[in-house]
Every structure is written in C-alpha cells, then in structure tokens.
Enzyme design. Sequence first.
Site, PDB file in Angstrom:
ATOM      1  N   HIS A   1      -2.252  -5.432   1.715  1.00 33.74           N
ATOM      2  CA  HIS A   1      -3.566  -6.070   1.598  1.00 33.74           C
ATOM      3  C   HIS A   1      -3.371  -7.530   1.209  1.00 33.74           C
ATOM      4  O   HIS A   1      -2.465  -7.852   0.445  1.00 33.74           O
ATOM      5  CB  HIS A   1      -4.384  -5.363   0.509  1.00 33.74           C
TER       6      HIS A   1
ATOM      7  N   ASN B   1      -1.988   0.108   6.963  1.00 37.04           N
ATOM      8  CA  ASN B   1      -1.529  -1.217   7.428  1.00 37.04           C
ATOM      9  C   ASN B   1      -0.620  -1.932   6.418  1.00 37.04           C
ATOM     10  O   ASN B   1      -0.483  -3.149   6.442  1.00 37.04           O
ATOM     11  CB  ASN B   1      -2.705  -2.091   7.871  1.00 37.04           C
TER      12      ASN B   1
ATOM     13  N   LYS C   1       0.805  -1.224   0.000  1.00 39.07           N
ATOM     14  CA  LYS C   1       0.000   0.000   0.000  1.00 39.07           C
ATOM     15  C   LYS C   1       0.844   1.283   0.000  1.00 39.07           C
ATOM     16  O   LYS C   1       2.050   1.240   0.297  1.00 39.07           O
ATOM     17  CB  LYS C   1      -0.924  -0.023   1.225  1.00 39.07           C
TER      18      LYS C   1
ATOM     19  N   GLU D   1     -10.029  -9.458  -7.538  1.00 35.93           N
ATOM     20  CA  GLU D   1      -9.110  -8.360  -7.245  1.00 35.93           C
ATOM     21  C   GLU D   1      -7.965  -8.284  -8.257  1.00 35.93           C
ATOM     22  O   GLU D   1      -7.617  -7.207  -8.714  1.00 35.93           O
ATOM     23  CB  GLU D   1      -8.567  -8.517  -5.814  1.00 35.93           C
TER      24      GLU D   1
ATOM     25  N   TYR E   1     -12.868  -1.673  -3.263  1.00 37.04           N
ATOM     26  CA  TYR E   1     -13.309  -1.898  -1.872  1.00 37.04           C
ATOM     27  C   TYR E   1     -14.832  -1.747  -1.749  1.00 37.04           C
ATOM     28  O   TYR E   1     -15.318  -1.397  -0.668  1.00 37.04           O
ATOM     29  CB  TYR E   1     -12.605  -0.914  -0.946  1.00 37.04           C
TER      30      TYR E   1
HETATM   31  P1  CMP Z   1      -7.341  -4.617   3.622  1.00 36.71           P
HETATM   32  O1  CMP Z   1      -6.724  -5.941   3.861  1.00 36.71           O
HETATM   33  O2  CMP Z   1      -6.830  -3.801   2.495  1.00 36.71           O
HETATM   34  O3  CMP Z   1      -8.922  -4.843   3.413  1.00 36.71           O
HETATM   35  C1  CMP Z   1      -9.886  -3.880   3.747  1.00 36.71           C
HETATM   36  C2  CMP Z   1      -9.271  -2.700   4.409  1.00 36.71           C
HETATM   37  O4  CMP Z   1     -10.181  -1.880   5.098  1.00 36.71           O
HETATM   38  C3  CMP Z   1      -8.342  -3.185   5.507  1.00 36.71           C
HETATM   39  O5  CMP Z   1      -7.188  -3.745   4.950  1.00 36.71           O
HETATM   40  C4  CMP Z   1      -8.127  -1.933   6.322  1.00 36.71           C
HETATM   41  O6  CMP Z   1      -7.103  -1.125   5.782  1.00 36.71           O
HETATM   42  C5  CMP Z   1      -9.489  -1.252   6.155  1.00 36.71           C
HETATM   43  N1  CMP Z   1     -10.297  -1.411   7.360  1.00 36.71           N
HETATM   44  C6  CMP Z   1     -10.943  -2.497   7.778  1.00 36.71           C
HETATM   45  N2  CMP Z   1     -11.585  -2.262   8.943  1.00 36.71           N
HETATM   46  C7  CMP Z   1     -11.305  -0.983   9.251  1.00 36.71           C
HETATM   47  C8  CMP Z   1     -11.653  -0.145  10.331  1.00 36.71           C
HETATM   48  N3  CMP Z   1     -12.440  -0.577  11.341  1.00 36.71           N
HETATM   49  N4  CMP Z   1     -11.163   1.107  10.338  1.00 36.71           N
HETATM   50  C9  CMP Z   1     -10.383   1.545   9.325  1.00 36.71           C
HETATM   51  N5  CMP Z   1     -10.028   0.794   8.252  1.00 36.71           N
HETATM   52  C10 CMP Z   1     -10.476  -0.447   8.226  1.00 36.71           C
END
Ligand code: CMP
Length: 139
Positions: A117, A114, A11, A128, A51
């Site tokens: 993904h 984070n 990311k 995806e 998303y």
């Molecule tokens: P990812 O694995 O990219 O898949 C969905 C993304 O949504 C996840 O990582 C997080 O970055 C984001 N996400 C999921 N839950 C939350 C939350 N409660 N608050 C903020 N971001 C979220």
Amino acid sequence: MENNLTFSMIKPDAFKKGVTSDILFEILKDDFKLRAIKVTMLTLDKAEEFYSEHRGKEFFERLTCFMSSGPVMALILEKNDAINEFRKLIGNTNPEKAEEGTIRHKYGTTTTFNAVHGADSSEHAQREWSFFFSKREIY
Ligand code: CMP
C-alpha cells in the site's frame, strides 16, 4: 517536511509468499529512508477503520478480511516528493496493469493481493501512520 514523507504497508500476501524483505530492499534501493518501521497485525475493526473511505464498495469486505488475515509491515518513508515517487515505484493498483519493474508487477497478484500500500496524499499519509506509530516511534 510532510511532502518528503509517505506511509506504506507491506501486505499479508507478501508475508505469505516470503517476499517482505525483497520488497523492503527494493524500497531502500530506491533511496527511501526509513523513519519508522513495525511488523504488526490489523484487527478486522482496525482494517475497516483504516480503509473507511472504501466502506460500501463491493471490494470492502474482501479487502478488510485480507488485510486482517496476516502480518503487515508499516513504514514511514522519506524521500523528496515521497508520495509521488513511492507511487511510481509500486505501480498500478492492479498488478496486471502495473508497469514492468514496479513492485506490484513483480510481487502482486490481483488488485486485492497487491503486495503493498502507498498513501495517495500527505494528509492521508499522516492519518494512516498515526494508526501504527506513536511520536516516540518515529525518528
Ligand atoms: P491500497 O493501495 O491498499 O488502497 C486501497 C486498496 O483497495 C487497494 O490498494 C486495493 O488493494 C483495494 N482496491 C481498490 N480498488 C479495488 C477493486 N476494484 N477491487 C478490489 N480491491 C480494490
């Protein structure tokens, strides 16, 4: 064969921190094979489509703005039981809760930032990677 493939994105926060290649190295060190790789950017529209299952949630706008704010590295990865193995390698969605040694624990900051993904099912992985790769680009 699909059980052996997963989709991942490194990311924009990882690019900003300069740790993209460290993360890729950790993935390869864990015996994932590269089937496709691309650095690109998501437009806001594409991030919202990618998303779309999270549309309406309180974090949707934050997530899609962030994901279209800088480059991403899209990856198709191969390993036995790839979906589960990859999710183990990256750890909990929230880096503060991710186990020590996992990629999100090492390189992530918050649930939004984070670092990486990982697809949560073979069906989602295929949907995806088709955002990013044509058949010709998958080897
Ligand atoms: P990812 O694995 O990219 O898949 C969905 C993304 O949504 C996840 O990582 C997080 O970055 C984001 N996400 C999921 N839950 C939350 C939350 N409660 N608050 C903020 N971001 C979220």
